[in-house]
Design a protein around this motif. Structure first.
Motif, mmCIF file in Angstrom:
data_model
loop_
_atom_site.group_PDB
_atom_site.id
_atom_site.type_symbol
_atom_site.label_atom_id
_atom_site.label_comp_id
_atom_site.label_asym_id
_atom_site.label_seq_id
_atom_site.Cartn_x
_atom_site.Cartn_y
_atom_site.Cartn_z
ATOM 1 N N GLU A 220 89.286 -5.619 -13.574
ATOM 2 C CA GLU A 220 89.417 -5.684 -12.118
ATOM 3 C C GLU A 220 90.413 -4.664 -11.581
ATOM 4 O O GLU A 220 91.576 -4.630 -12.000
ATOM 5 C CB GLU A 220 89.845 -7.081 -11.697
ATOM 6 C CG GLU A 220 88.791 -8.141 -11.914
ATOM 7 C CD GLU A 220 89.171 -9.452 -11.253
ATOM 8 O OE1 GLU A 220 88.698 -9.698 -10.137
ATOM 9 O OE2 GLU A 220 89.939 -10.211 -11.852
ATOM 10 N N SER A 221 89.962 -3.876 -10.627
ATOM 11 C CA SER A 221 90.845 -2.907 -9.985
ATOM 12 C C SER A 221 91.961 -3.595 -9.210
ATOM 13 O O SER A 221 92.998 -2.966 -8.936
ATOM 14 C CB SER A 221 90.039 -2.009 -9.041
ATOM 15 O OG SER A 221 89.426 -2.767 -8.010
ATOM 16 N N TRP A 222 91.790 -4.873 -8.873
ATOM 17 C CA TRP A 222 92.829 -5.606 -8.151
ATOM 18 C C TRP A 222 94.158 -5.550 -8.888
ATOM 19 O O TRP A 222 95.223 -5.591 -8.245
ATOM 20 C CB TRP A 222 92.407 -7.077 -7.975
ATOM 21 C CG TRP A 222 93.393 -7.896 -7.208
ATOM 22 C CD1 TRP A 222 93.492 -8.016 -5.846
ATOM 23 C CD2 TRP A 222 94.448 -8.719 -7.755
ATOM 24 N NE1 TRP A 222 94.543 -8.855 -5.514
ATOM 25 C CE2 TRP A 222 95.150 -9.305 -6.671
ATOM 26 C CE3 TRP A 222 94.858 -9.019 -9.051
ATOM 27 C CZ2 TRP A 222 96.219 -10.161 -6.851
ATOM 28 C CZ3 TRP A 222 95.940 -9.871 -9.235
ATOM 29 C CH2 TRP A 222 96.610 -10.433 -8.135
ATOM 30 N N TYR A 223 94.108 -5.435 -10.192
ATOM 31 C CA TYR A 223 95.347 -5.357 -10.967
ATOM 32 C C TYR A 223 96.280 -4.275 -10.424
ATOM 33 O O TYR A 223 97.498 -4.401 -10.479
ATOM 34 C CB TYR A 223 95.033 -5.094 -12.444
ATOM 35 C CG TYR A 223 96.266 -4.748 -13.241
ATOM 36 C CD1 TYR A 223 97.265 -5.700 -13.456
ATOM 37 C CD2 TYR A 223 96.470 -3.459 -13.727
ATOM 38 C CE1 TYR A 223 98.420 -5.375 -14.144
ATOM 39 C CE2 TYR A 223 97.621 -3.133 -14.431
ATOM 40 C CZ TYR A 223 98.590 -4.088 -14.622
ATOM 41 O OH TYR A 223 99.745 -3.765 -15.300
ATOM 42 N N HIS B 112 96.585 -3.233 -7.270
ATOM 43 C CA HIS B 112 96.655 -3.205 -5.808
ATOM 44 C C HIS B 112 98.071 -3.017 -5.267
ATOM 45 O O HIS B 112 98.242 -2.611 -4.111
ATOM 46 C CB HIS B 112 96.039 -4.486 -5.224
ATOM 47 C CG HIS B 112 96.927 -5.697 -5.265
ATOM 48 N ND1 HIS B 112 97.071 -6.475 -6.402
ATOM 49 C CD2 HIS B 112 97.729 -6.261 -4.320
ATOM 50 C CE1 HIS B 112 97.898 -7.473 -6.140
ATOM 51 N NE2 HIS B 112 98.317 -7.369 -4.889
ATOM 52 N N ARG B 113 99.092 -3.254 -6.068
ATOM 53 C CA ARG B 113 100.464 -3.013 -5.629
ATOM 54 C C ARG B 113 100.930 -1.586 -5.946
ATOM 55 O O ARG B 113 101.969 -1.140 -5.433
ATOM 56 C CB ARG B 113 101.429 -4.020 -6.273
ATOM 57 C CG ARG B 113 101.081 -5.484 -6.018
ATOM 58 C CD ARG B 113 102.167 -6.423 -6.515
ATOM 59 N NE ARG B 113 103.324 -6.404 -5.625
ATOM 60 C CZ ARG B 113 104.525 -6.875 -5.944
ATOM 61 N NH1 ARG B 113 104.745 -7.350 -7.177
ATOM 62 N NH2 ARG B 113 105.519 -6.844 -5.081
ATOM 63 N N ASP C 288 86.495 -0.724 -10.645
ATOM 64 C CA ASP C 288 86.209 -1.928 -11.424
ATOM 65 C C ASP C 288 85.372 -1.526 -12.638
ATOM 66 O O ASP C 288 84.566 -0.591 -12.561
ATOM 67 C CB ASP C 288 85.420 -2.943 -10.596
ATOM 68 C CG ASP C 288 86.269 -3.603 -9.525
ATOM 69 O OD1 ASP C 288 87.367 -4.075 -9.850
ATOM 70 O OD2 ASP C 288 85.832 -3.635 -8.368
ATOM 71 N N ARG D 271 92.300 -16.176 -7.499
ATOM 72 C CA ARG D 271 91.119 -15.324 -7.487
ATOM 73 C C ARG D 271 89.997 -15.965 -8.307
ATOM 74 O O ARG D 271 90.256 -16.621 -9.329
ATOM 75 C CB ARG D 271 91.446 -13.944 -8.073
ATOM 76 C CG ARG D 271 92.398 -13.141 -7.189
ATOM 77 C CD ARG D 271 92.763 -11.801 -7.810
ATOM 78 N NE ARG D 271 91.597 -10.984 -8.046
ATOM 79 C CZ ARG D 271 90.958 -10.296 -7.107
ATOM 80 N NH1 ARG D 271 91.375 -10.352 -5.856
ATOM 81 N NH2 ARG D 271 89.913 -9.559 -7.409
#
Length: 234
Positions: free
Chosen positions: A13-16, A18-19, A35, A149
């Motif tokens: 997941e590209s969400w990893y 996001h910071r 992703d 999530r």
């Protein structure tokens, strides 16, 4: 400016990232954070690499940053695209012909994790808890966001796929380990990185997920690597 290509670990997941993404963009860089097809049982390491290559398109000035299992994918991308630098973060360094599933026993990770747990006073036989194992240094709001999530199951397919390269690509490579990593303990990583890459890893505080737990420090590390890479190419 560089093009940072951020490759996630298991789960894909590209969400990893996001910071980290907005901080790199604020410094003027292009950022690609694809992703991976982690929940697709027909996708192996080649398909993971294809997802990254497709997302990169015709961009240049590539710096690949690979988290954990993402190292297996990053190396395959290097075989297909001109890459200026690879930064491995709390990563699994593959050996030729080794699958991600075989990596654990081959490197002695289970024994290293157990020894680190015992030394720290954690029960090595406790039931797996992702918060305890992966998120030990994350802010509470980030832990809550991660746990809220929808779950994305990681397919077993890539874990059975042998890494097809004969050696690590001839691309400048840096390794950043996290001294508080409860999955890949620091002493274990120092040994594996030296044996498989022939380099001494750099170190930072924090657990297995620094892009979530310490994004500002990680960005500073990446920017220092990027600046050094530019100097060496001049």
């Amino acid at each position: 400016m560089a093009t940072y290509v951020l490759i996630p670990g298991a789960g894909g997941e590209s969400w990893y990232w996001h910071r980290v993404v907005p901080a790199l963009r604020a410094r003027g860089h292009d950022v690609v954070a694809p992703d991976l097809p982690a929940d697709d049982d027909s996708a192996g390491l080649a398909e993971y690499a294809e997802a990254v290559v497709s997302a990169v398109g015709d961009r240049t000035g590539l710096i690949l940053v690979a988290q954990s299992m993402g190292a297996f994918t990053a190396a395959l991308v290097c075989a297909r695209l001109p890459v200026d630098l690879v930064v491995l973060v709390a990563a699994m360094v593959p050996a030729p012909g080794e699958s991600p599933g075989d990596w654990w026993a081959n490197t002695g990770q289970p024994q290293a994790q157990r020894a680190a747990d015992e030394q720290a006073g954690r029960d090595p036989d406790a039931e797996f808890d992702p918060v305890v194992r992966f998120m030990n240094d994350l802010p509470p709001d980030v832990v809550a966001a991660a746990m809220s999530r929808p779950p994305r199951d990681q397919s077993a397919t890539p874990f059975a796929t042998p890494w097809p390269l004969a050696a690590w690509p001839e691309v400048p490579t840096r390794f950043l380990l996290c001294r508080g990593d409860r999955l890949f303990p620091a002493e274990f990583q120092r040994r594996v990185v030296a044996a498989r890459l022939g380099i001494t890893p750099d170190e930072m505080d924090g657990g297995h997920l620094p892009a979530l737990g310490r994004p500002a420090e990680l960005v500073e590390r990446l920017e220092a690597y990027q600046a050094e890479s530019v100097r060496h190419r001049r």
